[in-house]
Design a protein around this motif. Structure first.
Motif, PDB file in Angstrom:
ATOM      1  N   MET A   1       6.726  -0.879  15.161  1.00 39.57           N
ATOM      2  CA  MET A   1       6.598  -2.086  13.517  1.00 39.57           C
ATOM      3  C   MET A   1       7.919  -1.474  12.363  1.00 39.57           C
ATOM      4  O   MET A   1       7.458  -0.355  12.339  1.00 39.57           O
ATOM      5  N   ALA A   2       8.721  -2.289  12.445  1.00 38.81           N
ATOM      6  CA  ALA A   2       9.520  -2.371  11.334  1.00 38.81           C
ATOM      7  C   ALA A   2       9.332  -2.039  10.234  1.00 38.81           C
ATOM      8  O   ALA A   2       9.250  -1.925   9.159  1.00 38.81           O
ATOM      9  N   HIS A   3       7.821  -2.845   9.632  1.00 34.32           N
ATOM     10  CA  HIS A   3       7.526  -2.919   8.108  1.00 34.32           C
ATOM     11  C   HIS A   3       8.370  -3.730   7.230  1.00 34.32           C
ATOM     12  O   HIS A   3       9.510  -3.244   6.872  1.00 34.32           O
ATOM     13  N   ARG A   4       8.040  -4.350   7.638  1.00 29.55           N
ATOM     14  CA  ARG A   4       9.121  -5.594   7.129  1.00 29.55           C
ATOM     15  C   ARG A   4       8.357  -6.548   5.602  1.00 29.55           C
ATOM     16  O   ARG A   4       7.367  -6.378   5.477  1.00 29.55           O
ATOM     17  N   SER A   5       8.828  -7.081   4.412  1.00 29.74           N
ATOM     18  CA  SER A   5       8.347  -8.249   3.883  1.00 29.74           C
ATOM     19  C   SER A   5       8.848  -9.092   3.901  1.00 29.74           C
ATOM     20  O   SER A   5      10.013  -8.961   4.042  1.00 29.74           O
ATOM     21  N   TYR A   6       7.952  -9.804   3.839  1.00 32.85           N
ATOM     22  CA  TYR A   6       8.626 -12.140   4.643  1.00 32.85           C
ATOM     23  C   TYR A   6       8.298 -12.672   3.368  1.00 32.85           C
ATOM     24  O   TYR A   6       7.027 -12.446   2.477  1.00 32.85           O
ATOM     25  N   LEU A   7       9.102 -13.266   3.237  1.00 26.70           N
ATOM     26  CA  LEU A   7       9.397 -13.867   2.276  1.00 26.70           C
ATOM     27  C   LEU A   7       9.405 -16.037   2.506  1.00 26.70           C
ATOM     28  O   LEU A   7      10.120 -15.933   3.313  1.00 26.70           O
ATOM     29  N   SER A 115       0.657  -1.916   4.454  1.00 24.14           N
ATOM     30  CA  SER A 115      -0.112  -0.859   5.414  1.00 24.14           C
ATOM     31  C   SER A 115       0.300   0.547   5.545  1.00 24.14           C
ATOM     32  O   SER A 115       0.065   1.614   5.477  1.00 24.14           O
ATOM     33  N   MET A 116       1.855   1.011   4.769  1.00 17.00           N
ATOM     34  CA  MET A 116       2.267   1.641   4.294  1.00 17.00           C
ATOM     35  C   MET A 116       1.673   2.990   3.653  1.00 17.00           C
ATOM     36  O   MET A 116       1.580   4.169   2.674  1.00 17.00           O
ATOM     37  N   TRP A 117       0.944   1.978   2.713  1.00 14.26           N
ATOM     38  CA  TRP A 117       0.618   2.367   0.586  1.00 14.26           C
ATOM     39  C   TRP A 117      -0.747   3.117   0.465  1.00 14.26           C
ATOM     40  O   TRP A 117      -0.369   3.623  -0.577  1.00 14.26           O
ATOM     41  N   GLY A 118      -1.631   2.949   2.246  1.00 10.57           N
ATOM     42  CA  GLY A 118      -2.955   3.490   1.842  1.00 10.57           C
ATOM     43  C   GLY A 118      -3.559   2.947   2.615  1.00 10.57           C
ATOM     44  O   GLY A 118      -3.319   1.595   3.320  1.00 10.57           O
ATOM     45  N   ASP A 119      -5.225   2.810   2.291  1.00 14.39           N
ATOM     46  CA  ASP A 119      -6.118   2.019   3.623  1.00 14.39           C
ATOM     47  C   ASP A 119      -6.897   1.403   3.256  1.00 14.39           C
ATOM     48  O   ASP A 119      -7.686   0.844   4.166  1.00 14.39           O
ATOM     49  N   ASP A 120      -6.168   0.733   1.688  1.00 13.71           N
ATOM     50  CA  ASP A 120      -7.156  -0.106   1.673  1.00 13.71           C
ATOM     51  C   ASP A 120      -5.384  -1.483   1.540  1.00 13.71           C
ATOM     52  O   ASP A 120      -5.116  -1.906   0.107  1.00 13.71           O
ATOM     53  N   PRO A 121      -5.298  -2.048   2.074  1.00 12.09           N
ATOM     54  CA  PRO A 121      -3.857  -3.081   1.628  1.00 12.09           C
ATOM     55  C   PRO A 121      -4.496  -4.406   0.750  1.00 12.09           C
ATOM     56  O   PRO A 121      -3.552  -4.773  -0.482  1.00 12.09           O
ATOM     57  N   ALA A 122      -5.522  -4.716   0.523  1.00 11.49           N
ATOM     58  CA  ALA A 122      -5.760  -5.955  -0.746  1.00 11.49           C
ATOM     59  C   ALA A 122      -5.828  -5.007  -1.286  1.00 11.49           C
ATOM     60  O   ALA A 122      -5.144  -5.965  -2.561  1.00 11.49           O
ATOM     61  N   ALA A 123      -6.303  -4.374  -1.846  1.00 12.38           N
ATOM     62  CA  ALA A 123      -6.186  -3.849  -3.431  1.00 12.38           C
ATOM     63  C   ALA A 123      -4.505  -3.003  -3.532  1.00 12.38           C
ATOM     64  O   ALA A 123      -4.151  -3.232  -4.833  1.00 12.38           O
ATOM     65  N   SER A 124      -3.613  -2.838  -2.802  1.00 13.60           N
ATOM     66  CA  SER A 124      -2.114  -2.586  -2.535  1.00 13.60           C
ATOM     67  C   SER A 124      -1.933  -3.915  -3.005  1.00 13.60           C
ATOM     68  O   SER A 124      -0.898  -3.873  -3.793  1.00 13.60           O
TER      69      SER A 124
END
Length: 177
Positions: A1-7, A115-124
């Motif tokens: 996975m490339a780990h991208r931000s999409y707009l 998903s790279m920042w921690g276990d809880d994407p919603a909190a991030s």
């Protein structure tokens, strides 16, 4: 996975029941949520269901306000880069693409990044929407007003990282329409 931000842009916000009918691709950026994406998602910021992933980790915002903020900052940054043809070309491409893909809302999808920042994407995403994006907007507004020349100089020195995203009609995640 490339780990991208999409707009993306859309004429309605995603909801639990439905995603917008016409979704236009704006930009994707590898390995980070760049300053440009934060600013475009910086007016009327609200968390919405993701159009790509299951958790409620999308961010929607006012298109006109976010685009104006980004273009105002690009103008301020450009005052120190008048001889930089690459920066001028980046601004021209960005401006033209934003005009072409205009809608009511921006929709920022950061699931791969958070998903790279921690276990809880919603909190991030909640932190991104309540802290990171407002902080970026406040710094940009201060710089545009002439009240933060140091921050503006730092952005100018590394403008590619902040503004040179991939702007296109089709992104890695595109939607029919």
């Amino acid at each position: 996975m490339a780990h991208r931000s999409y707009l993306y842009s859309a004429d309605s916000m995603p909801s639990e029941a439905d995603i917008p009918q016409r979704i236009r691709c704006i930009s994707e950026h590898n390995r980070d949520v760049p300053l440009a994406h934060k600013l475009m998602a910086g007016r009327g910021t609200t968390i919405v269901p993701s159009m790509i992933w299951n958790p409620p980790i999308g961010i929607a915002a006012d298109y006109a306000g976010g685009a104006a903020l980004l273009l105002d900052l690009l103008s301020a940054v450009g005052k120190g880069l008048e001889d930089d043809a690459e920066f001028a070309a980046c601004v021209a491409r960005t401006t033209a693409h934003l005009e072409k893909q205009q809608a009511e809302y921006f929709v920022l999808e950061t699931g791969e990044i958070v998903s790279m920042w921690g276990d809880d994407p919603a909190a991030s995403v909640r932190h991104l929407a309540s802290h990171d994006i407002p902080d970026a907007v406040a710094k940009a507004e201060a710089a545009i007003a002439g009240d933060d020349d140091d921050w503006l100089a730092a952005v100018r020195a590394d403008w590619q990282t902040h503004f040179a995203s991939f702007y296109a009609d089709a992104l890695y995640f595109s939607f029919p329409g």
